[in-house]
Design a protein around this motif. Sequence first.
Motif, PDB file in Angstrom:
ATOM      1  N   THR A   2       0.787  -1.025   0.331  1.00 32.78           N
ATOM      2  CA  THR A   2      -0.243   0.216   0.289  1.00 32.78           C
ATOM      3  C   THR A   2       0.687   1.870   0.226  1.00 32.78           C
ATOM      4  O   THR A   2       1.847   1.818   0.731  1.00 32.78           O
ATOM      5  N   THR A  34      -2.701  -3.655  -2.562  1.00 29.19           N
ATOM      6  CA  THR A  34      -3.413  -3.595  -1.429  1.00 29.19           C
ATOM      7  C   THR A  34      -5.458  -3.638  -1.630  1.00 29.19           C
ATOM      8  O   THR A  34      -6.515  -3.673  -1.441  1.00 29.19           O
ATOM      9  N   SER A  37      -6.760  -4.825  -4.543  1.00 25.68           N
ATOM     10  CA  SER A  37      -7.824  -6.416  -4.107  1.00 25.68           C
ATOM     11  C   SER A  37      -8.621  -6.744  -3.670  1.00 25.68           C
ATOM     12  O   SER A  37      -9.923  -7.127  -3.730  1.00 25.68           O
ATOM     13  N   ASP A  38      -8.656  -5.371  -2.572  1.00 29.33           N
ATOM     14  CA  ASP A  38      -9.997  -5.651  -1.357  1.00 29.33           C
ATOM     15  C   ASP A  38     -11.400  -4.755  -2.804  1.00 29.33           C
ATOM     16  O   ASP A  38     -11.974  -5.606  -2.723  1.00 29.33           O
TER      17      ASP A  38
END
Length: 270
Positions: A2, A34, A37-38
């Motif tokens: 991140t 990150t 992906s979330d």
Amino acid sequence: MTYQPIVPLSGYAGWKVLTRTMETQKAAFTASATVQSDEEYFRENIGNISSAEELVSDYKLLKVALGAFGLDDDIQNKFFIKKVLEEGTISEDAFANKLTDSRYSDLASAFGFDFTPPNTALSSFSDEILTQYEDRQFELAVGDSDETYRFALNVQRELPELAAEDGSENTKWYTIIGNEALATVVRTGLGLPESVASLDVDQQLTVYKQKAQQVFGSDDVSQFTDSENVEKLIKYYLLREQVMNGSTATSSSSIALTLLQNASSFSARF
């Protein structure tokens, strides 16, 4: 990995740098692996969720759902969150409507599990939640460098929205008092001591309104639909925090003190 926002200065000077570079830094943060992906997981799966039970049973979806409302710390409180979501907000007696923190009613209202079908079935739902998620997570990332900037960003986003809402001014003040992040900035920005938070809420209301009248010339929360008033509040908050925390930058502290003294003198004339 991140992206970590960069804030090279402290106090109000650092805030001005952050706001000038906000667009670029937020874009870099949102593009990080990150966050992407979330978001990808949420987009692909949220449409299949039709109940609070299903949502709290999926850690990755719940992480985004709570993160979009600044409720990240509740990720393990599944029974509590399930109750908030299941009862929704339609009924005046709904659990979320009884809680002081309005973030829970916002969460329940957004997901709408008290409707058939819930809002998760809407095509625009994932975009709306993910926009909020990006805002909140960027604020958290900034807060890792300096917590005062996280509070300032939160106020910059939330206070104008609250100020523009229908309803009485007292109700808006109660919302501020019940929201720790908002209350911290407003209380400090107005020059009130932290001990005010220990007073009865009705007493707090009186104190907040009186001080707002002195500092801003009005005790209405609606005045914060004006971006200049929001910036002024944030400025006072950051300067006072800098002074209280004993900044090592003597010149910056001196400037902060001078500005605050001038502001107090100006307020005293009204």
